[in-house]
Design a protein around this motif. Structure first.
Motif, PDB file in Angstrom:
ATOM      1  N   GLY A 103      -7.984   5.479  -1.423  1.00 23.36           N
ATOM      2  CA  GLY A 103      -8.725   6.346  -0.519  1.00 23.36           C
ATOM      3  C   GLY A 103      -7.998   7.591  -0.095  1.00 23.36           C
ATOM      4  N   GLY A 104      -6.821   7.831  -0.641  1.00 23.45           N
ATOM      5  CA  GLY A 104      -6.115   9.073  -0.334  1.00 23.45           C
ATOM      6  C   GLY A 104      -4.689   8.818   0.098  1.00 23.45           C
ATOM      7  N   GLY A 105      -4.042   9.896   0.535  1.00 19.53           N
ATOM      8  CA  GLY A 105      -2.632   9.806   0.912  1.00 19.53           C
ATOM      9  C   GLY A 105      -1.992  11.178   0.770  1.00 19.53           C
ATOM     10  N   THR A 106      -0.678  11.192   0.777  1.00 22.19           N
ATOM     11  CA  THR A 106       0.032  12.464   0.712  1.00 22.19           C
ATOM     12  C   THR A 106       0.938  12.505  -0.507  1.00 22.19           C
ATOM     13  N   LEU A 107       0.867  13.609  -1.222  1.00 21.65           N
ATOM     14  CA  LEU A 107       1.758  13.835  -2.361  1.00 21.65           C
ATOM     15  C   LEU A 107       2.608  15.044  -2.019  1.00 21.65           C
ATOM     16  N   CYS A 108       3.899  14.818  -1.881  1.00 24.73           N
ATOM     17  CA  CYS A 108       4.804  15.887  -1.455  1.00 24.73           C
ATOM     18  C   CYS A 108       5.805  16.150  -2.571  1.00 24.73           C
ATOM     19  N   VAL A 109       5.800  17.369  -3.098  1.00 30.58           N
ATOM     20  CA  VAL A 109       6.621  17.655  -4.277  1.00 30.58           C
ATOM     21  C   VAL A 109       7.514  18.861  -4.023  1.00 30.58           C
TER      22      VAL A 109
ATOM     23  N   ARG B 222       0.866  -1.170   0.000  1.00 28.33           N
ATOM     24  CA  ARG B 222       0.000   0.000   0.000  1.00 28.33           C
ATOM     25  C   ARG B 222       0.905   1.222   0.000  1.00 28.33           C
ATOM     26  N   VAL B 223       0.554   2.254  -0.759  1.00 26.89           N
ATOM     27  CA  VAL B 223       1.374   3.470  -0.805  1.00 26.89           C
ATOM     28  C   VAL B 223       0.671   4.570  -0.021  1.00 26.89           C
ATOM     29  N   ASP B 224       1.353   5.125   1.009  1.00 29.48           N
ATOM     30  CA  ASP B 224       0.765   6.203   1.804  1.00 29.48           C
ATOM     31  C   ASP B 224       1.205   7.578   1.335  1.00 29.48           C
ATOM     32  N   VAL B 225       2.480   7.652   0.904  1.00 31.78           N
ATOM     33  CA  VAL B 225       3.046   8.950   0.550  1.00 31.78           C
ATOM     34  C   VAL B 225       3.864   8.815  -0.727  1.00 31.78           C
ATOM     35  N   VAL B 226       3.744   9.788  -1.621  1.00 28.50           N
ATOM     36  CA  VAL B 226       4.635   9.862  -2.777  1.00 28.50           C
ATOM     37  C   VAL B 226       5.395  11.180  -2.676  1.00 28.50           C
ATOM     38  N   VAL B 227       6.715  11.087  -2.761  1.00 26.66           N
ATOM     39  CA  VAL B 227       7.550  12.286  -2.671  1.00 26.66           C
ATOM     40  C   VAL B 227       8.324  12.449  -3.974  1.00 26.66           C
ATOM     41  N   VAL B 228       8.319  13.655  -4.526  1.00 21.12           N
ATOM     42  CA  VAL B 228       9.105  13.930  -5.732  1.00 21.12           C
ATOM     43  C   VAL B 228      10.142  15.007  -5.420  1.00 21.12           C
ATOM     44  N   THR B 229      11.418  14.610  -5.442  1.00 20.31           N
ATOM     45  CA  THR B 229      12.473  15.611  -5.277  1.00 20.31           C
ATOM     46  C   THR B 229      13.279  15.756  -6.558  1.00 20.31           C
ATOM     47  N   ALA B 230      13.011  14.906  -7.537  1.00 24.92           N
ATOM     48  CA  ALA B 230      13.784  14.945  -8.781  1.00 24.92           C
ATOM     49  C   ALA B 230      13.476  16.220  -9.550  1.00 24.92           C
ATOM     50  N   GLY B 231      14.374  16.587 -10.411  1.00 24.29           N
ATOM     51  CA  GLY B 231      14.185  17.761 -11.241  1.00 24.29           C
ATOM     52  C   GLY B 231      15.516  18.145 -11.828  1.00 24.29           C
ATOM     53  N   LEU B 232      15.482  19.035 -12.800  1.00 24.05           N
ATOM     54  CA  LEU B 232      16.732  19.480 -13.417  1.00 24.05           C
ATOM     55  C   LEU B 232      17.046  20.887 -12.950  1.00 24.05           C
ATOM     56  N   PHE B 233      18.336  21.208 -12.963  1.00 25.89           N
ATOM     57  CA  PHE B 233      18.737  22.569 -12.663  1.00 25.89           C
ATOM     58  C   PHE B 233      19.837  22.981 -13.625  1.00 25.89           C
TER      59      PHE B 233
ATOM     60  N   GLY C 101      -9.337  13.291   0.569  1.00 28.35           N
ATOM     61  CA  GLY C 101      -8.298  12.491   1.212  1.00 28.35           C
ATOM     62  C   GLY C 101      -6.903  12.655   0.636  1.00 28.35           C
ATOM     63  N   LEU C 102      -6.761  13.450  -0.411  1.00 31.38           N
ATOM     64  CA  LEU C 102      -5.420  13.639  -0.976  1.00 31.38           C
ATOM     65  C   LEU C 102      -4.818  14.939  -0.441  1.00 31.38           C
ATOM     66  N   VAL C 103      -3.756  14.808   0.318  1.00 28.39           N
ATOM     67  CA  VAL C 103      -3.045  15.970   0.848  1.00 28.39           C
ATOM     68  C   VAL C 103      -1.879  16.276  -0.087  1.00 28.39           C
ATOM     69  N   THR C 104      -1.829  17.498  -0.589  1.00 30.63           N
ATOM     70  CA  THR C 104      -0.713  17.874  -1.468  1.00 30.63           C
ATOM     71  C   THR C 104       0.169  18.878  -0.749  1.00 30.63           C
ATOM     72  N   ILE C 105       1.491  18.605  -0.772  1.00 28.17           N
ATOM     73  CA  ILE C 105       2.437  19.484  -0.099  1.00 28.17           C
ATOM     74  C   ILE C 105       3.424  20.034  -1.109  1.00 28.17           C
ATOM     75  N   CYS C 106       3.506  21.357  -1.139  1.00 25.38           N
ATOM     76  CA  CYS C 106       4.459  22.006  -2.036  1.00 25.38           C
ATOM     77  C   CYS C 106       5.625  22.512  -1.190  1.00 25.38           C
ATOM     78  N   VAL C 107       6.826  21.960  -1.431  1.00 25.27           N
ATOM     79  CA  VAL C 107       8.004  22.356  -0.662  1.00 25.27           C
ATOM     80  C   VAL C 107       8.792  23.377  -1.472  1.00 25.27           C
ATOM     81  N   LYS C 108       9.079  24.507  -0.863  1.00 24.16           N
ATOM     82  CA  LYS C 108       9.870  25.528  -1.552  1.00 24.16           C
ATOM     83  C   LYS C 108      11.186  25.742  -0.827  1.00 24.16           C
ATOM     84  N   PRO C 109      12.208  24.996  -1.234  1.00 29.38           N
ATOM     85  CA  PRO C 109      13.513  25.201  -0.602  1.00 29.38           C
ATOM     86  C   PRO C 109      14.152  26.477  -1.144  1.00 29.38           C
TER      87      PRO C 109
END
Lengths: 247, 440
Positions: free
Chosen positions: A131-137, A81-92, A175-183
């Motif tokens: 049924g939901g979960g957390t998406l943190c990008v 079961r997947v509770d959280v998906v985190v995306v830190t990949a990206g190009l710079f 039920g879907l929590v979306t988190i936008c991280v701004k470092p």
């Protein structure tokens, strides 16, 4: 918790994956390079409380949208079961590098915006089917205001932040929590060649902040937190000033 | 062009290229550098190739077997992180230097020793089983006592000049608790100091002496001897260990405060405050015991803007207590004012071809750099050569090549191995240019 992470072999993603693994969460890694994934999975397994934590990974390339669905399926099969998906990949790349190379610009815009959004759409489906979960990008402070040194990179992140905010508004009550991280500027391999500004942060600090946000379901965070203040000022500077200053 | 410096804070032209993937990034690199804690120029590039490979982002643990303690990790893993991960789970490195701000790669390159040398030997010589290395011709090799043993032993203490260390495999040891049980003792003169060092080294796994670097005559060699062992589980009583907060020294100490009187005051307080003569400390935090200076980030700033050097040498047992006395006398005569003076008993020499310790007494003296430092180091080196001792490259910034050659009969054999693996002399450092005569 069961977490799928895209881009956790390096930098801030690596630091966050370690915190999760150390407290006993199960982390499944997605990324481009199988050997790198294997090494990072080994590192996380040793960090787990019993020295033999969960170990799993699958190939996934953010520049290839065809790889997304199979990767998420592999993660779900391995974790159950997947509770959280985190995306830190990206190009710079720096503004100068991008202005000198239109193909690189096209790739960066596509990977950081279009393909990241497509990946998130797959992840949304995966999470909501359960049924939901957390998406943190991971987006960036570079997307908050049009600025000289990050015109292109910042535009890709602006679009991403916009999408993430909308997603949170649209699906939180389902039920879907979306988190936008701004470092802000963080000392990692990605920024190793650049001159660090004052307030440059460390990936471990960012990881602690993000972990808190995931646990609390905070929809948007600046990290390290000093960047909230810095961006507050920058967001309110008049255009005429922004045009004159170099940042 | 930016500058880089060793822990002694003497800048040289150079830049670090950091990478998380050192196996790839080491191709063609002139030198690898970990956390830059060697005091002198060991981690600085030669002037013609100013970019060194920074390894500290390559810090993954690759394998750990809780049955045997065998651990394999990337060379940039710091001891600080290793301790953070392993101490709460009752595992510790078999050998630790006096700071946690070192990488495994650096610990192998300098074949570090610590308070436990008399019992546990050096980190690499006694405890490293295998390395993964990129050698000068571009190959990436597994190196162990079975595969390329010559390269392995030349790399232990070889200051990173035989190839890039990519991965390190060694055996961790179990500890009964995360706390240290320690005692300390005030010592009034040099004869007593050496006698007590020998005495405690029989019973205690860890020991270190802080010598009053300014005491003369009758009081020469007075100081504090500190020794300890891991506390048993009963002694520790299940107390968990928290990692210490650190304070950063904010700026270079002004010259007005860096005077003979202030250093003297420090030693006097240290020695006189030690009441009674023999203290049972009981439980001590392992960081207090092993890494007292780690509490202060950038403590090297205390030595002022010109930086400092540490003169560390070992004098063989055969030379006797009188050799240590002669060394302290030469130092005093030359006007050396050590801010810190550390004395330890060393066990037998390790297998590393250039490993520093030998059976005898090691002295480490920290001096702020002045116009007279070169002369001071020359005089000390001349004495060390006469007494049959040697110096520690990881601390050195001033030793002349002829002096190093005279105190290092093992140099020819080591150079022959290095030549075999790097005939063109591709791997170099500012130190190898200065001490070994490599091309700048």
């Amino acid at each position: 918790m069961n977490i799928v992470m895209l881009g956790a072999t390096r930098g801030m993603g690596r630091a966050l994956a370690r915190l999760l693994a150390e407290r006993g969460d199960r982390v499944f890694l997605l990324g481009r390079d199988a050997e790198e994934l294997e090494r990072s999975a080994a590192d996380l397994a040793v960090r787990a409380p019993n020295f033999k934590g969960f170990r799993g990974h699958a190939p996934c390339d953010l520049s290839d949208t065809q790889s997304f669905a199979p990767a998420l399926r592999a993660a779900e099969e391995a974790l159950g079961r997947v509770d959280v998906v985190v995306v830190t990949a990206g190009l710079f790349a720096t503004q100068e590098q991008l202005e000198a190379d239109i193909d690189r610009t096209e790739l960066l815009l596509r990977v950081n915006f279009t393909n990241t959004v497509v990946f998130c759409e797959h992840a949304r489906a995966t999470l909501m089917a359960r049924g939901g979960g957390t998406l943190c990008v991971f987006s960036s402070v570079a997307g908050d205001r049009g600025r000289k040194p990050v015109a292109l990179y910042g535009a890709s992140k602006a679009g991403l932040s916009h999408y993430l905010e909308s997603l949170d508004h649209r699906f939180r009550d389902q039920g879907l929590v979306t988190i936008c991280v701004k470092p802000g500027f963080v000392n990692t391999g990605m920024t190793a060649g650049l001159k660090p500004p004052p307030f440059a942060g460390e990936p471990e600090k960012v990881a602690r902040d993000v972990l808190k946000a995931i646990d609390a379901g905070t929809p948007m965070i600046y990290t390290p937190s000093i960047w909230r203040l810095i961006m507050l000022v920058i967001l309110h500077l008049p255009r005429a000033v922004m045009r004159r200053v170099g940042f | 062009m930016t500058t880089l410096s060793g822990w002694g804070n003497v800048p040289a032209r150079g830049r670090e290229r950091l990478s998380e993937r050192i196996e790839r990034a080491s191709a063609g690199a002139v030198l690898s550098r970990g956390l830059g804690r060697s005091y002198g120029d060991s981690s600085l590039p030669p002037s013609s190739e100013p970019i060194v490979l920074g390894t500290r982002l390559a810090d993954r643990v690759l394998d750990f077997d809780p049955e045997t303690g065998a651990l394999r990790a990337e060379a940039g893993l710091s001891l600080l992180e290793l301790n953070r991960l392993m101490i709460p789970r009752r595992w510790f490195t078999p050998v630790t230097p006096g700071t946690q701000f070192v990488t495994l790669g650096g610990m192998v390159a300098a074949d570090v020793h610590g308070k436990g040398h008399h019992r546990a030997g050096c980190f690499a010589s006694q405890h490293v089983r295998a390395l993964r290395m990129r050698v000068a011709d571009g190959r990436v090799l597994e190196v162990s006592r079975d595969q390329h043993p010559d390269l392995l032993l030349a790399t232990f203490g070889g200051m990173g000049l035989t190839g890039h260390i990519l991965e390190v495999e060694f055996t961790m040891r179990r500890v009964a608790s995360p706390w240290i049980w320690s005692e300390s003792r005030r010592v009034d003169d040099l004869d007593e100091f050496i006698a007590r060092l020998k005495e405690t080294s029989v019973e205690w796994p860890y020991q270190v002496g802080i010598v009053d670097g300014l005491a003369r005559g009758e009081q020469l060699g007075r100081g504090i001897l500190d020794y300890g062992r891991w506390a048993t589980a009963e002694e520790a009583g299940g107390r968990p260990v928290r990692f210490k907060r650190r304070v950063t020294v904010p700026f270079s100490m002004p010259a007005a405060l860096r005077q003979r009187w202030s250093v003297g005051l420090f030693y006097s307080l240290l020695v006189r405050k030690h009441v009674p003569r023999h203290k049972r400390h009981g439980l001590r935090h392992f960081e207090d015991f092993f890494y007292p200076l780690d509490t202060f980030r950038r403590w090297n700033r205390l030595y002022g803007p010109r930086g400092f050097t540490q003169y560390q040498c070992v004098l063989p047992n055969a030379a006797g207590v009188s050799a240590v006395r002669r060394l302290l006398e030469v130092m005093a005569r030359e006007g050396g004012v050590p801010y810190l003076a550390i004395m330890k008993d060393c066990g037998p020499e390790g297998e590393g071809m250039l490993s520093f310790p030998m059976a005898g007494t090691s002295l480490a003296l920290d001096f702020p750099i002045t116009d007279d430092t070169q002369r001071l180091v020359d005089r000390l080196n001349e004495l060390v050569i006469r007494e049959g001792g040697r110096i520690y490259l990881a601390k050195d910034m001033f030793t002349r090549p002829e002096h190093f050659a005279a105190m290092e009969p093992r140099l020819a054999a080591w150079s022959a191995v290095r030549e075999r693996w790097d005939p063109e002399g591709a791997l170099r450092s500012a130190q190898s240019v200065r001490v070994l005569g490599d091309a700048p």
